[in-house]
Design a protein around this motif. Structure first.
Motif, PDB file in Angstrom:
ATOM      1  N   GLN A   3      32.689   9.789  -9.642  1.00 13.86           N
ATOM      2  CA  GLN A   3      31.427  10.335 -10.404  1.00 13.86           C
ATOM      3  C   GLN A   3      30.619   8.967 -10.696  1.00 13.86           C
ATOM      4  OE1 GLN A   3      31.858  12.575 -14.036  1.00 13.86           O
ATOM      5  NE2 GLN A   3      29.685  13.142 -13.885  1.00 13.86           N
ATOM      6  N   SER A  50      27.846  11.248  -6.449  1.00 14.09           N
ATOM      7  CA  SER A  50      28.923  11.602  -7.123  1.00 14.09           C
ATOM      8  C   SER A  50      29.425  12.765  -6.009  1.00 14.09           C
ATOM      9  CB  SER A  50      28.877  12.393  -7.969  1.00 14.09           C
ATOM     10  OG  SER A  50      28.302  11.600  -9.289  1.00 14.09           O
ATOM     11  N   PRO A  83      30.640   3.017  -9.578  1.00 13.41           N
ATOM     12  CA  PRO A  83      31.267   3.998  -9.910  1.00 13.41           C
ATOM     13  C   PRO A  83      32.670   3.777 -10.631  1.00 13.41           C
ATOM     14  CG  PRO A  83      31.768   3.456  -7.537  1.00 13.41           C
ATOM     15  CD  PRO A  83      30.739   2.329  -8.328  1.00 13.41           C
TER      16      PRO A  83
END
Length: 89
Positions: A3, A50, A83
């Motif tokens: 994500q 994501s 990330p």
């Protein structure tokens, strides 16, 4: 699950979450607010860079609630940019 969290600005952390998968975070961008807050723009699972869920049926309200709680927990404890590893719900 990967994500992504674009981060901009300085100051106290403020998490901005878009409407869900397929709705990118960029429309939330607020340069004026970034002058006063560290804005963390959540790119929801299923959107942009994501990751994607294997089962489309897993995109449910209870899953979103869990992700939002995890997002808030991670971003309030650290200002690292993304990330970040996925937190299991």
């Amino acid at each position: 699950m990967r994500q992504v969290y674009p981060v901009a600005g300085t100051g106290p952390v403020c998490v901005a979450h878009s409407g869900g998968p397929g709705i990118e975070w960029a429309y939330l961008r607020a340069p004026g607010i970034e002058e006063h807050f560290t804005m963390v723009y959540v790119e929801p699972v299923g959107t942009g860079a994501s990751g994607r869920l294997d089962n489309h049926d897993d995109y449910r309200m209870d899953t979103w609630w869990c992700w939002s709680a995890a997002d808030t927990s991670r971003t309030s404890s650290s200002r690292r940019s993304s990330p970040r590893p996925w937190w299991s719900c």
